[in-house]
Design a protein around this motif. Structure first.
Motif, PDB file in Angstrom:
ATOM      1  N   LYS A 110       0.901  -1.186   0.060  1.00  0.00           N
ATOM      2  CA  LYS A 110      -0.052  -0.063   0.022  1.00  0.00           C
ATOM      3  C   LYS A 110       0.861   1.368   0.025  1.00  0.00           C
ATOM      4  CE  LYS A 110      -4.276  -1.257   0.363  1.00  0.00           C
ATOM      5  NZ  LYS A 110      -5.289  -0.514  -0.591  1.00  0.00           N
ATOM      6  N   ARG A 111       0.698   2.208  -0.963  1.00  0.00           N
ATOM      7  CA  ARG A 111       1.377   3.436  -1.133  1.00  0.00           C
ATOM      8  C   ARG A 111       1.002   4.446   0.339  1.00  0.00           C
ATOM      9  NH1 ARG A 111       2.772   4.767  -6.910  1.00  0.00           N
ATOM     10  NH2 ARG A 111       3.284   6.633  -5.580  1.00  0.00           N
ATOM     11  N   HIS A 112       1.775   5.456   0.280  1.00  0.00           N
ATOM     12  CA  HIS A 112       1.575   6.459   1.200  1.00  0.00           C
ATOM     13  C   HIS A 112       0.230   7.339   0.667  1.00  0.00           C
ATOM     14  CE1 HIS A 112       4.673   6.120   4.406  1.00  0.00           C
ATOM     15  NE2 HIS A 112       5.182   5.693   3.383  1.00  0.00           N
ATOM     16  N   GLN A 113      -0.662   7.812   1.390  1.00  0.00           N
ATOM     17  CA  GLN A 113      -1.796   8.748   0.952  1.00  0.00           C
ATOM     18  C   GLN A 113      -1.405   9.843   1.492  1.00  0.00           C
ATOM     19  OE1 GLN A 113      -3.900   7.514  -1.131  1.00  0.00           O
ATOM     20  NE2 GLN A 113      -3.299   5.297  -1.072  1.00  0.00           N
ATOM     21  N   ASP A 114      -2.118  11.069   0.974  1.00  0.00           N
ATOM     22  CA  ASP A 114      -2.006  12.307   1.531  1.00  0.00           C
ATOM     23  C   ASP A 114      -3.364  12.562   1.999  1.00  0.00           C
ATOM     24  OD1 ASP A 114      -3.640  13.379  -0.623  1.00  0.00           O
ATOM     25  OD2 ASP A 114      -1.767  14.082  -1.908  1.00  0.00           O
ATOM     26  N   LEU A 115      -3.474  13.756   2.724  1.00  0.00           N
ATOM     27  CA  LEU A 115      -4.508  13.931   3.414  1.00  0.00           C
ATOM     28  C   LEU A 115      -5.687  14.751   2.382  1.00  0.00           C
ATOM     29  CD1 LEU A 115      -3.248  15.539   6.734  1.00  0.00           C
ATOM     30  CD2 LEU A 115      -4.332  13.196   6.113  1.00  0.00           C
ATOM     31  N   GLY A 116      -5.440  14.679   1.153  1.00  0.00           N
ATOM     32  CA  GLY A 116      -6.227  15.264   0.032  1.00  0.00           C
ATOM     33  C   GLY A 116      -7.109  13.796  -0.471  1.00  0.00           C
ATOM     34  N   ASN A 117      -6.730  12.673  -0.161  1.00  0.00           N
ATOM     35  CA  ASN A 117      -7.346  11.582  -0.739  1.00  0.00           C
ATOM     36  C   ASN A 117      -8.435  11.326   0.185  1.00  0.00           C
ATOM     37  OD1 ASN A 117      -7.894   8.710  -1.085  1.00  0.00           O
ATOM     38  ND2 ASN A 117      -5.809   8.599  -2.231  1.00  0.00           N
ATOM     39  N   ARG A 118      -9.524  11.055  -0.407  1.00  0.00           N
ATOM     40  CA  ARG A 118     -11.023  11.013   0.439  1.00  0.00           C
ATOM     41  C   ARG A 118     -10.992   9.780   0.915  1.00  0.00           C
ATOM     42  NH1 ARG A 118     -14.798  15.251  -1.427  1.00  0.00           N
ATOM     43  NH2 ARG A 118     -16.500  14.215  -0.033  1.00  0.00           N
ATOM     44  N   ALA A 119     -10.710   8.726   0.079  1.00  0.00           N
ATOM     45  CA  ALA A 119     -10.634   7.174   0.659  1.00  0.00           C
ATOM     46  C   ALA A 119      -9.582   7.182   2.037  1.00  0.00           C
ATOM     47  CB  ALA A 119      -9.989   6.219  -0.276  1.00  0.00           C
ATOM     48  N   PHE A 120      -8.489   7.532   1.787  1.00  0.00           N
ATOM     49  CA  PHE A 120      -7.726   7.670   2.995  1.00  0.00           C
ATOM     50  C   PHE A 120      -8.137   8.519   4.169  1.00  0.00           C
ATOM     51  CE2 PHE A 120      -4.149   9.656   5.439  1.00  0.00           C
ATOM     52  CZ  PHE A 120      -3.533   8.443   5.968  1.00  0.00           C
ATOM     53  N   LEU A 121      -8.772   9.497   4.106  1.00  0.00           N
ATOM     54  CA  LEU A 121      -9.431  10.404   5.028  1.00  0.00           C
ATOM     55  C   LEU A 121     -10.720   9.698   5.556  1.00  0.00           C
ATOM     56  CD1 LEU A 121      -9.412  13.948   3.770  1.00  0.00           C
ATOM     57  CD2 LEU A 121      -8.080  13.193   5.651  1.00  0.00           C
ATOM     58  N   SER A 122     -11.153   8.825   4.958  1.00  0.00           N
ATOM     59  CA  SER A 122     -12.353   7.931   5.326  1.00  0.00           C
ATOM     60  C   SER A 122     -11.822   6.994   6.398  1.00  0.00           C
ATOM     61  CB  SER A 122     -13.401   7.567   4.178  1.00  0.00           C
ATOM     62  OG  SER A 122     -14.177   6.689   4.676  1.00  0.00           O
ATOM     63  N   ALA A 123     -10.743   6.236   5.784  1.00  0.00           N
ATOM     64  CA  ALA A 123     -10.404   5.341   6.593  1.00  0.00           C
ATOM     65  C   ALA A 123      -9.472   5.700   7.856  1.00  0.00           C
ATOM     66  CB  ALA A 123      -9.070   4.347   5.636  1.00  0.00           C
ATOM     67  N   LEU A 124      -8.938   6.742   7.776  1.00  0.00           N
ATOM     68  CA  LEU A 124      -8.326   7.563   9.188  1.00  0.00           C
ATOM     69  C   LEU A 124      -9.441   7.839   9.955  1.00  0.00           C
ATOM     70  CD1 LEU A 124      -5.686   8.488  10.302  1.00  0.00           C
ATOM     71  CD2 LEU A 124      -6.196  10.785   9.112  1.00  0.00           C
ATOM     72  N   HIS A 125     -10.545   8.304   9.687  1.00  0.00           N
ATOM     73  CA  HIS A 125     -11.637   8.525  10.263  1.00  0.00           C
ATOM     74  C   HIS A 125     -12.319   7.303  11.381  1.00  0.00           C
ATOM     75  CE1 HIS A 125     -15.859   9.183  11.534  1.00  0.00           C
ATOM     76  NE2 HIS A 125     -15.559  10.144  11.941  1.00  0.00           N
ATOM     77  N   ALA A 126     -12.417   6.173  10.227  1.00  0.00           N
ATOM     78  CA  ALA A 126     -12.658   4.818  10.778  1.00  0.00           C
ATOM     79  C   ALA A 126     -11.717   4.411  11.805  1.00  0.00           C
ATOM     80  CB  ALA A 126     -12.840   3.748   9.594  1.00  0.00           C
ATOM     81  N   VAL A 127     -10.393   4.546  11.446  1.00  0.00           N
ATOM     82  CA  VAL A 127      -9.380   3.816  12.505  1.00  0.00           C
ATOM     83  C   VAL A 127      -9.603   4.612  13.843  1.00  0.00           C
ATOM     84  CG1 VAL A 127      -6.911   3.763  12.880  1.00  0.00           C
ATOM     85  CG2 VAL A 127      -7.882   3.018  10.618  1.00  0.00           C
ATOM     86  N   LEU A 128      -9.744   5.712  13.893  1.00  0.00           N
ATOM     87  CA  LEU A 128      -9.615   6.871  15.148  1.00  0.00           C
ATOM     88  C   LEU A 128     -10.850   6.462  15.897  1.00  0.00           C
ATOM     89  CD1 LEU A 128      -8.346  10.135  13.641  1.00  0.00           C
ATOM     90  CD2 LEU A 128      -7.048   8.435  15.252  1.00  0.00           C
ATOM     91  N   ASP A 129     -12.144   6.585  15.166  1.00  0.00           N
ATOM     92  CA  ASP A 129     -13.451   6.043  15.627  1.00  0.00           C
ATOM     93  C   ASP A 129     -13.362   4.628  16.313  1.00  0.00           C
ATOM     94  OD1 ASP A 129     -16.348   6.672  16.320  1.00  0.00           O
ATOM     95  OD2 ASP A 129     -16.632   5.060  14.783  1.00  0.00           O
ATOM     96  N   GLN A 130     -12.857   3.737  15.401  1.00  0.00           N
ATOM     97  CA  GLN A 130     -12.793   2.471  16.150  1.00  0.00           C
ATOM     98  C   GLN A 130     -11.696   2.347  17.469  1.00  0.00           C
ATOM     99  OE1 GLN A 130     -14.829  -0.260  15.527  1.00  0.00           O
ATOM    100  NE2 GLN A 130     -15.954   1.475  14.290  1.00  0.00           N
ATOM    101  N   LEU A 131     -10.700   3.042  17.336  1.00  0.00           N
ATOM    102  CA  LEU A 131      -9.968   2.930  18.251  1.00  0.00           C
ATOM    103  C   LEU A 131     -10.245   3.676  19.555  1.00  0.00           C
ATOM    104  CD1 LEU A 131      -6.703   2.625  19.473  1.00  0.00           C
ATOM    105  CD2 LEU A 131      -6.190   4.760  18.422  1.00  0.00           C
ATOM    106  N   LEU A 132     -11.168   4.765  19.563  1.00  0.00           N
ATOM    107  CA  LEU A 132     -11.911   5.115  20.623  1.00  0.00           C
ATOM    108  C   LEU A 132     -12.856   4.369  21.110  1.00  0.00           C
ATOM    109  CD1 LEU A 132     -12.306   7.795  22.403  1.00  0.00           C
ATOM    110  CD2 LEU A 132     -13.822   8.532  20.451  1.00  0.00           C
ATOM    111  N   GLN A 133     -13.571   3.495  20.206  1.00  0.00           N
ATOM    112  CA  GLN A 133     -14.591   2.517  20.935  1.00  0.00           C
ATOM    113  C   GLN A 133     -13.762   1.526  21.629  1.00  0.00           C
ATOM    114  OE1 GLN A 133     -17.562   1.113  18.156  1.00  0.00           O
ATOM    115  NE2 GLN A 133     -17.850   3.313  17.280  1.00  0.00           N
ATOM    116  N   TRP A 134     -12.759   1.006  20.977  1.00  0.00           N
ATOM    117  CA  TRP A 134     -11.997   0.035  21.505  1.00  0.00           C
ATOM    118  C   TRP A 134     -11.589   0.194  23.116  1.00  0.00           C
ATOM    119  CZ3 TRP A 134     -10.532  -5.306  20.147  1.00  0.00           C
ATOM    120  CH2 TRP A 134      -9.522  -5.587  20.970  1.00  0.00           C
TER     121      TRP A 134
END
Length: 128
Positions: free
Chosen positions: A70-94
């Protein structure tokens, strides 16, 4: 059951790995990553070597081993931002779930000690 300290690089690596998945699958993949990372950390502590498939117990090691290429993504990539949001949300729930379980375990240990019973190895395995 707690994770090791999670750093921003861990979060970014996991989000990079999840960025190509559908949103509903990302949440499940995050929970699996947290559980497998925790298991890998236990493996490393007990056997003194890294887990062959899940790494050293860090989210970054897990992400790099699981989502190779997987290549590095920048913060302009919507799919990466969505995944980043999911990781942070799931980490908080965990963390919230684990804190609640720890409080329950702590209370159970206090009750057992008041009754003269040790908490036993079952609780000790998850109090690290």
């Amino acid at each position: 059951m707690t994770l090791r300290a999670v750093m921003i690089g861990d979060v970014m690596a996991l989000a990079r790995g999840l960025s190509g998945m559908p949103a509903d699958r990302q949440c499940i993949a995050c929970q699996q990553a947290f559980l497998r990372t925790h298991c890998a950390d236990k493996f490393r502590k007990r056997l003194g070597r890294v887990h062959p498939r899940w790494g050293d117990g860090s989210l970054m090691a897990f992400a790099l081993l699981t989502y190779r290429g997987k290549r590095h993504q920048d913060l302009g990539n919507r799919a990466f931002l969505s995944a980043l949001h999911a990781v942070l949300d799931q980490l908080l729930q965990w963390r919230q779930i684990q804190a609640a379980r720890g409080e329950t375990a702590r209370r159970a240990g206090q009750v057992s000690q008041q009754q003269g019973h040790p908490t036993g190895p079952v609780w000790r395995d998850f109090e690290e």
